[in-house]
Design a protein around this motif. Structure first.
Motif, mmCIF file in Angstrom:
data_model
loop_
_atom_site.group_PDB
_atom_site.id
_atom_site.type_symbol
_atom_site.label_atom_id
_atom_site.label_comp_id
_atom_site.label_asym_id
_atom_site.label_seq_id
_atom_site.Cartn_x
_atom_site.Cartn_y
_atom_site.Cartn_z
ATOM 1 N N GLU A 113 1.086 -0.812 0.179
ATOM 2 C CA GLU A 113 0.162 0.483 -0.195
ATOM 3 C C GLU A 113 0.862 1.376 -0.065
ATOM 4 O OE1 GLU A 113 1.059 -0.954 4.564
ATOM 5 O OE2 GLU A 113 0.479 -2.207 2.014
ATOM 6 N N ARG A 114 1.811 1.276 -0.010
ATOM 7 C CA ARG A 114 2.547 2.386 -0.109
ATOM 8 C C ARG A 114 4.045 2.359 -0.668
ATOM 9 N NH1 ARG A 114 4.074 -0.085 5.002
ATOM 10 N NH2 ARG A 114 6.247 -0.981 5.373
ATOM 11 N N CYS A 115 4.791 3.073 -0.418
ATOM 12 C CA CYS A 115 6.321 3.074 -1.678
ATOM 13 C C CYS A 115 7.269 2.498 -0.436
ATOM 14 C CB CYS A 115 6.566 4.603 -2.376
ATOM 15 S SG CYS A 115 5.479 5.058 -3.771
ATOM 16 N N ALA A 116 8.207 1.577 -1.567
ATOM 17 C CA ALA A 116 9.364 1.134 -1.339
ATOM 18 C C ALA A 116 9.816 2.314 -0.636
ATOM 19 C CB ALA A 116 10.046 0.265 -2.014
ATOM 20 N N PRO A 117 11.315 1.915 0.459
ATOM 21 C CA PRO A 117 12.298 2.485 0.853
ATOM 22 C C PRO A 117 13.327 2.990 -0.197
ATOM 23 C CG PRO A 117 12.375 0.580 2.360
ATOM 24 C CD PRO A 117 11.117 0.401 1.388
ATOM 25 N N GLY A 118 13.151 4.851 -0.576
ATOM 26 C CA GLY A 118 13.674 5.438 -2.123
ATOM 27 C C GLY A 118 13.184 5.720 -2.385
ATOM 28 N N TYR A 119 11.648 5.356 -2.739
ATOM 29 C CA TYR A 119 11.141 5.690 -3.517
ATOM 30 C C TYR A 119 9.575 6.243 -3.035
ATOM 31 C CZ TYR A 119 13.151 2.220 -6.206
ATOM 32 O OH TYR A 119 14.309 1.592 -7.221
ATOM 33 N N TYR A 120 9.391 7.077 -3.768
ATOM 34 C CA TYR A 120 7.869 7.908 -3.362
ATOM 35 C C TYR A 120 7.060 8.300 -4.426
ATOM 36 C CZ TYR A 120 9.180 11.766 -6.592
ATOM 37 O OH TYR A 120 9.077 12.413 -7.599
ATOM 38 N N GLY A 121 5.729 8.726 -3.480
ATOM 39 C CA GLY A 121 4.324 8.710 -4.853
ATOM 40 C C GLY A 121 3.208 8.227 -4.021
ATOM 41 N N ASP A 122 2.431 7.961 -5.509
ATOM 42 C CA ASP A 122 1.199 6.998 -4.719
ATOM 43 C C ASP A 122 0.838 6.072 -5.274
ATOM 44 O OD1 ASP A 122 -1.631 6.464 -3.665
ATOM 45 O OD2 ASP A 122 -2.075 7.833 -5.407
ATOM 46 N N ALA A 123 0.682 4.800 -4.627
ATOM 47 C CA ALA A 123 1.342 3.571 -4.653
ATOM 48 C C ALA A 123 -0.110 3.082 -4.651
ATOM 49 C CB ALA A 123 1.544 2.452 -3.302
ATOM 50 N N ILE A 124 -1.117 3.511 -4.198
ATOM 51 C CA ILE A 124 -2.466 2.673 -4.305
ATOM 52 C C ILE A 124 -3.978 2.917 -5.552
ATOM 53 C CG2 ILE A 124 -4.626 2.667 -3.198
ATOM 54 C CD1 ILE A 124 -3.524 3.098 -0.506
ATOM 55 N N SER A 125 -3.669 4.435 -5.769
ATOM 56 C CA SER A 125 -4.289 4.909 -6.933
ATOM 57 C C SER A 125 -3.833 4.889 -8.309
ATOM 58 C CB SER A 125 -5.290 6.515 -6.632
ATOM 59 O OG SER A 125 -6.115 5.985 -5.565
ATOM 60 N N ALA A 126 -2.495 6.192 -8.181
ATOM 61 C CA ALA A 126 -2.106 6.790 -9.399
ATOM 62 C C ALA A 126 -0.696 5.359 -9.553
ATOM 63 C CB ALA A 126 -1.357 7.921 -9.280
ATOM 64 N N LYS A 127 -0.334 4.889 -8.960
ATOM 65 C CA LYS A 127 0.716 3.196 -9.038
ATOM 66 C C LYS A 127 1.357 4.077 -9.652
ATOM 67 C CE LYS A 127 -2.829 -0.044 -9.302
ATOM 68 N NZ LYS A 127 -2.731 0.111 -7.721
#
Length: 1464
Positions: free
Chosen positions: A152-166
């Motif tokens: 449900e979330r971005c992995a360490p070292g990454y950012y963004g919207d993991a659920i909707s925008a992916k």
């Protein structure tokens, strides 16, 4: 009961029924979960438990536990003392004791169950059987740079919207750490701490309060719908005021007290200093100060929006008073009919909207997704401010929510009060007998002011619900989230179908949600609408009407405007503007009523239609103007991010059109034949719906809609509650419905009550009736291919169902009797009826309804007991609209199977002047798409090795690109004129050739000529496989318009309903994505399988270590070897010797007899002891060992017959002898001689039953009179006797063999098969299903590649997987094959591939033999590269999630050992 001999006999009901039928003795009303004619069986989910007194009890299946909460079996039985469970979906194991792949939970824990994995669509689709941990549900293979228990979330070292925008992107920071949401750089990695809280008690109390609230709102809704013109209306309003006040006080005090008493446990982490503050806000909110995630905030935001939604529901319901408002023009002329008129249909749409929203409220309540309600957990705002320095934004938000919640009831009152005032005013008019049209108008308009906000409410609610729609289901939201999403989709459908206008005042504008699939707009774009102007009140000026296209106006677009008193249609496909003015009917001459307008573009050709209704007669005026774009561009190509749809005007920022906004009323009708509404808007600009009341439209003004009809698009349905309010079920109960459709499948009407149902539907174009009123024999089915039952021919058909004397169903079509069925006398047990469809939860309630689909077509009328129903007025109706546009019955697309084509005639001159275009989509590299010939001269458009080729009399124009068989939509235009031949594909691939001089002189002119799409009966070129849509040709006797394939005179094996080429496989369990490392999709071309010359060695030997001249028997009841060549001396004397090794207590070792089995000789085991027996006339010689020999060691056995004497010698030490009386008696036996067992049914005459089946063990050195027996004639389930350790499974030895499954398992058009294999060779047949020479499915290995080859009667197609780790490693490999008609997926160790083959119009599920491990050579396809049987182990074979027991197979032939495998 009374027998046929008039004797009273006791009922044989095993103590589970008190009565039984006379004559038959059949038990009546079996109890205690028993069923059957004599209560001798148990209901599904229960198991028979016999008792000594002859009775039995039915106990819950212990699958895995014998408690109702943990019994997950569909049914179970106990065979051979072993419980067998057939598990529900989501469960696996012999006893349903574990969760199936894709599910998690612990079925062994009481109260626990299996739930589907939820990884937010971020799990690796290649690992579909290992998506999440099977107990915890934690996702194990997050990809797309995501992480978390649910990805449900971005992995360490990454950012963004993991659920909707992916859109998780890599941090661009020196430290490598950034905020997981914003990307802001951090000095060190953030610690994720998701608080673990429990607030069940708070939630349950809130649900109770909300139910009370919703109950009151439901009463409000019903009452407002029934507002009368009498004094009772005033009393109702007083009751509403009282209820709202009471609810307000009750709500505030209850919630304040409960929340104050709540203890919300939170975790406190001293290591990182997190502070968790619990706020009792419906769902207790955990405020994690340092780690407050966007995810939690989104949940809170969704809840707040849902609060607003519930507050608005009352307004939506009250809006139904608008029923009178838009009837005003008709009412003014016919004041006496004022209260009955609803000419513009507004009320129906409002009812649909209110119904959908109430359903959403209900399911949100059920799912515990409730509005934030904060009442004084912190007694004052100061309590919040204590933490303001840490979480100012969060606490400010929470405070706002709390304050908003306190005002909830007062806002309800504010909504009700204006209606109270208006209705009181209305009531006063009624008391004073002021019935004039003027007073009605005043009353209606004043009531309308209170409810006009529906125009704002519909899209507002949809936008707010979008928050929930996009949220992943977590915590308490999981239970009904899918149902909520379905209801949201219904709400959107309702918004799209609000057939009401908007009034534009010269400053307002609306931006409408554009078409969801822009691919559908590329080739053809059509918009229809109704426009009303009043030239007398508003002088006609140049004004903007609508615009669809690029938001910057730089790319493709189309629009409609008024210029120079003319209606003007303009479009641009990348070049110059095309303007089509309609000068034949100036706008200033339009009557002040709604006029119908349609703009259409097909390729580069455009049309503008205007229909003006007559004011004095039924005649209409119709005007048409045409135009076409210069150049070769034909596609309307817009980036989805840049498309806009403006109506009435444009925002100030949009400067492309320099026209004044529109003045008048506009009602949208359709976009590409899909119903669309202005009320499905993104936003409005200066649209005051109170000051600018929508114009009423008389819906029957146009001839096309004068007959009242309803349009069903496959997604909506009508629901009539309490159908007996208009008529009663009687001796004769009658339902009548008039239907017009071209669909193959669709429900006409459905009644459901618990486990009882009544269904009338279309199946493959034929009427089909199925019903079950609780009959003991199960559902009754009425279906036939009688021509009268086929009604999908685009004409109206009257269908009547009559239920006569509660026992007979009669079906009439067009008033003619077609079929009737009788049943047990039962009164119809229904009160509600669904028409044209039903909610998904209703369809999933019974397996018989699971395949039912919604109707696509029109219903002209529905009657119950000859009483009409207005389906749009029914409160339960959702997603249908009025009218029946002719376009709904045209077929603009067709699917061709490779042996099909469509033929028609037209006045065309393809060799002189021609233009034609169409969409095509295929996976085949070649195929004939268009054909015409005049003698030996041929005109063709075809695919050749992936390239498009235009061929006119031998002159060929070929596309530059050669990959048009990629399964995507492509549009081609072919044209011929005096100068050149031209071919354009997708507006980019443009090729042309100069026209030969010889071709210009020989043309036959535009006579009536035959042409074909998709193939031809005359051409030598192979026919096309794929889809062709929106075709056009320049006929000499007709304008350019899309070809209606429905009207073609020749339709050979062509489907006009579906185009499956682009569809992803329906049964696939994984989601495919582009740009991955998975193998590409196989092509369904005619198979030319590559011959491999190199040989791949296997880690395991194909010949495991075995005892010489020893064979293993058993695993099945009839495992055996058969010897046919017997010496004549056998009738006189015989001396057999063999060595035996077994652990079986019972079983047959040797048997020979004559045909009638009067004379026989046998050696068998009983209780571990050896018994040798034969007959002498009517006497028997029987010798039994004193010791047991089932110790798993080798023992030498000699058994001798000499006339009437028999001798048994064991291990050379024990000699046993017996003799019968008499001598010189005739004794003859015949072949075959059986070793290890006998065929089914044999030996039972002479051997005790438990020893008449195969023993499990080995035999070696079998000799007769000191000589080896000649080679066996046949072998069934016998392998070499392997040494060493064995394990469970089935072994297919290198000598060759196969298994045929019993009839309970069939592999038809749809199945899922899973098996584990450990091969010892690189090539061999794993599975084969054979229906005919041109209908089969074969799965085989070849040089380490697993292939599935299918022929569905049209042609062969295949898919294959070559696992990276190889197949011959000595390890087990899991293979899954999923078939859904022409779609086949193959999964080998989570490496996946699939193929989409041609549709077969004649395909049907036929029970065919299923061969496992090999098949007889004549059955196998000719061109497969290996015909050898599989060698190796096989285990865990399941078909459609049911375990296959090979020990119960119909036949085990050859060297196959069922039950044991030599270990690796």
């Amino acid at each position: 009961f009374l027998s046929e001999q008039n004797k009273c006999l006791p009922c044989n009901c095993k103590g589970h029924a008190d009565y039984c039928e006379d004559i038959t003795g059949v038990c009546i009303d079996c109890k205690d979960h028993s069923t059957g004619d004599f209560c001798e069986m148990c209901e599904d989910g229960y198991m028979l438990a016999p008792s000594l007194d002859g009775r039995h009890t039915c106990k819950p299946c212990a699958c895995p536990l014998s408690v109702p909460s943990n019994n997950f079996a569909v049914h179970c039985d106990r065979g051979s003392a072993i419980l067998r469970c057939k598990c529900q979906e989501g469960y696996a194991g012999h006893f349903c004791e574990r969760c199936a792949p894709g599910y998690y939970g612990n079925p062994m824990a009481i109260g626990n169950s299996c739930k589907r994995c939820d990884c937010n669509g971020n799990s690796d689709p290649n690992l579909i059987f290992n998506e999440c941990h099977n107990v915890t549900g934690h996702c194990q293979h997050c990809w797309g740079n995501t992480a978390g228990a649910n990805c449900e979330r971005c992995a360490p070292g990454y950012y963004g919207d993991a659920i909707s925008a992916k859109d998780c992107r890599e941090c661009d920071c020196e430290s490598g750490h950034c905020d997981m949401h914003t990307g802001e750089c951090l000095p060190e990695a953030a610690v994720v701490n998701l608080c673990n809280i429990s607030c069940d008690e708070c939630i349950w109390h809130l649900i109770g309060d909300l139910r009370l609230s919703n109950k009151t709102l439901d009463q409000l809704r019903v009452s407002v719908l029934n507002i009368s013109t009498g004094a009772a209306a005033n009393d109702r309003l007083k009751y509403y005021n009282y209820t709202a006040h009471r609810l307000q006080v009750q709500y505030m005090y209850r919630m304040r007290n409960k929340c104050r008493s709540m203890e919300c446990p939170c975790k406190y982490s001293r290591s990182n200093g997190n502070v968790c503050a619990c706020v009792c806000v419906c769902v207790c909110v955990c405020v994690c100060v340092q780690n407050l995630t966007e995810y939690h905030a989104a949940i809170d935001g969704a809840s707040q929006k849902l609060t607003e939604k519930i507050e608005r529901v009352s307004m939506a319901n009250v809006d139904l008073v608008q029923k009178a408002d838009h009837c005003l023009p008709v009412c003014f002329l016919f004041s006496r009919d004022l209260r009955k008129s609803d000419a513009n249909g507004f009320v129906q749409r409002a009812i649909s909207a209110a119904n959908v929203y109430n359903n959403i409220v209900k399911y949100l309540d059920d799912a515990n997704v409730t509005s934030l309600t904060t009442i004084g957990h912190f007694s004052s705002p100061a309590s919040f401010l204590d933490l303001a320095d840490r979480t100012p934004k969060r606490l400010e938000f929470t405070q706002e929510v709390a304050e908003g919640t306190r005002n909830r009831s007062s806002e309800v009152l504010q909504t009700i009060t204006p209606i109270s005032t208006k209705v009181e005013e209305w009531a006063n008019n009624m008391r004073n007998n002021e019935y004039s049209a003027t007073d009605y108008e005043r009353a209606v308009l004043s009531a309308g002011e209170a409810v006009d906000n529906l125009n704002v409410l519909v899209p507002e609610l949809l936008d707010k619900l979008k928050v929930v729609e996009e949220k992943k289901p977590v915590n308490n939201v999981t239970t009904n989230i899918l149902r909520i999403r379905e209801l949201i989709a219904q709400a959107r459908s309702v918004a799209r179908k609000v057939q009401v206008s908007m009034k534009f005042d010269g400053q307002s504008s609306v931006e409408v949600h554009p078409h969801t699939n822009l691919e559908d707009l590329k080739t053809v774009t059509s918009i229809s609408l109704f426009i009303r102007v009043d030239p007398d009140k508003d002088p006609i000026e140049d004004r903007f009407i609508l615009y669809l296209g690029d938001r910057n106006g730089r790319k493709d677009y189309m629009g409609l405007a008024i210029k120079n008193d003319n209606l003007v249609y303009v479009y641009n496909l990348g070049g110059e503007d095309v303007e089509i003015p309609l000068g034949s009917k100036p706008v200033s001459q339009w009557p002040p009523v709604f006029n119908y307008i349609k703009v259409e573009r097909l390729g580069r050709h455009g049309k503008l239609f205007l229909t003006v209704p007559s004011q004095s007669s039924t005649d209409e005026q119709k005007f048409i103007q045409k135009g076409e774009a210069l150049g070769s561009d034909s596609l309307f190509d817009i980036d989805p991010k840049d498309i806009v749809f403006f109506v009435g005007g444009v925002p100030c920022s949009f400067t492309f059109f320099n026209l004044a906004p529109f003045v008048g009323c506009i009602e949208l009708a359709s976009l590409n034949n899909d119903v669309i509404s202005l009320y499905n808007f993104k936003e409005t600009h200066k649209m005051d719906v109170v000051a600018s009341t929508p114009c009423p439209r008389y819906k029957l003004a146009f001839s096309q809609s004068r007959i009242t009809s309803y349009l069903f698009d496959g997604t909506g349905y009508a629901l009539i509650n309490n159908i007996e309010r208009r008529g009663k079920f009687g001796v004769v109960t009658r339902f009548d419905i008039a239907v017009r459709t071209v669909a193959n499948d669709g429900v006409l009407f459905l009644m459901v009550n618990a486990d009882k149902f009544f269904l009338l539907e279309l199946k493959n174009g034929f009427l089909r009736l199925m019903y079950d009123f609780g009959f003991s024999s199960g559902p009754i089915l009425m279906e036939s291919n009688v021509p009268k039952l086929q009604i999908n021919d685009a004409r109206y058909h009257e269908v009547s169902v009559i239920y006569h004397q509660s026992k007979k169903v009669i079906l009439l079509v067009d008033k003619s009797h077609v079929k009737s069925m009788e049943n047990q006398k039962t009164t119809l047990p229904f009160s509600d009826i669904y028409i044209g469809g039903a909610p998904s939860d209703i369809l999933k309630s019974r397996p018989e309804l699971s395949s039912v689909v919604g109707l696509r077509g029109c219903v002209k009328g529905f009657q119950f007991q000859k009483k009409d129903f207005n389906l749009l007025e029914e409160p339960g109706t959702i997603g249908i609209s009025s009218g029946c546009p002719e376009e709904s019955f045209m077929s603009h697309k067709a699917y061709f199977s490779g042996e099909s084509y469509l033929g028609s005639t037209a006045k065309i001159s393809p060799f002189s002047t021609f233009e034609g275009g169409f969409n095509f989509r295929t996976l085949q590299p070649g195929g004939l798409m268009f054909y015409h010939n005049e003698g030996s001269n041929e005109f063709t458009i075809s695919l050749d090795n992936g390239a498009v080729v235009l061929n006119a009399r031998g002159t060929k124009v070929k596309s530059h690109k050669k990959q048009y068989n990629d399964g995507r939509n492509h549009f081609l235009v072919a044209s011929i004129n005096n100068q050149k031949y031209s071919l354009v594909v997708d507006d980019k691939d443009k090729q042309e050739k100069k026209r030969p001089q010889s071709a210009a002189t020989s043309s036959s002119g535009p006579n009536l000529k035959t042409f074909y799409f998709g193939g031809s009966p005359h051409s030598s070129f192979k026919n096309f496989t794929g889809c062709i849509s929106y075709a056009y040709i320049n006929r000499q006797d007709r304008d350019i318009e899309p070809e209606d394939f429905q009207r073609y005179t020749e339709k050979v094996q062509t489907s006009l309903q579906d185009c499956p080429v682009e569809r992803p496989p329906a049964a696939l369990l994984s989601k495919y994505r582009e740009n991955t490392s998975r193998p590409k999709q196989s092509q369904s071309r005619k198979v030319k399988l590559k011959e491999f010359s190199d040989v791949t060695p296997c880690y395991l030997s194909s010949s495991p270590r075995a005892t010489r001249q020893a064979y293993h028997y058993g695993g099945t009841a009839n495992s055996r070897q058969q010897y046919t060549e017997l010496p004549e001396s056998l009738s006189e004397r015989s001396h057999f010797s063999l060595s035996l090794k077994t652990q079986s207590s019972f079983g047959l070792i040797f048997y020979v007899s004559d045909e009638q089995e009067d004379n026989f000789m046998a050696l068998f085991l009983a209780h571990g002891k050896l018994i040798y027996t034969f007959n002498v006339a009517d006497q028997r010689v029987k010798i039994k060992s004193h010791e047991k020999y089932n110790d798993g060691k080798w023992h030498d056995v000699i058994f001798i017959r000499d006339g009437n004497m028999g001798r048994l010698i064991i291990d050379g030490l024990t000699v046993l002898e017996d003799r019968a009386q008499g001598s010189n008696l005739s004794w003859h036996v015949s072949s075959p001689l059986y070793v290890g067992g006998v065929p089914p049914g044999r030996a039972l005459k002479n051997i005790q039953r438990n020893s008449a089946y195969s023993f499990t063990g080995c035999v070696k050195n079998l000799q007769l009179d000191g000589q080896w027996l000649s080679s066996t004639a046949e072998t069934f389930g016998v392998t070499p006797c392997f040494e060493g350790i064995s394990e469970e499974g089935t072994y297919f030895s290198e000598e060759g063999g196969y298994v045929i499954l019993d009839d309970t398992f069939k592999l038809g058009l749809r199945f899922e098969l899973v098996v584990e294999v450990r091969p010892r060779v690189a090539s061999g047949v794993l599975l084969h299903v054979h229906t005919s020479e041109k209908d089969y499915l074969t799965m085989y290995m070849h040089q380490g590649t697993v292939m599935v080859l299918v022929n569905n009667g049209v042609r062969e197609f295949f898919t294959q997987v070559s696992p990276q780790q190889g197949l011959c490693t000595g390890s087990w490999h899991k293979i899954t094959v999923i078939r859904d008609a022409s779609v086949v997926q193959l999964d080998v160790d989570s490496e996946v591939n699939h193929v989409v083959g041609p549709l077969s119009p004649s395909s049907a599920d036929i029970t065919s033999p299923v061969f496992i491990g090999g098949a007889p050579d004549p059955f196998l396809p000719e061109r497969i590269p290996t015909r050898k049987a599989y060698v190796g182990c096989m285990r865990n074979l399941t078909i459609n999630k049911s375990q296959v027991s090979l020990s119960k197979a119909a036949l085990v032939s050859g060297a196959v050992s069922v039950g044991s495998c030599p270990a690796a």
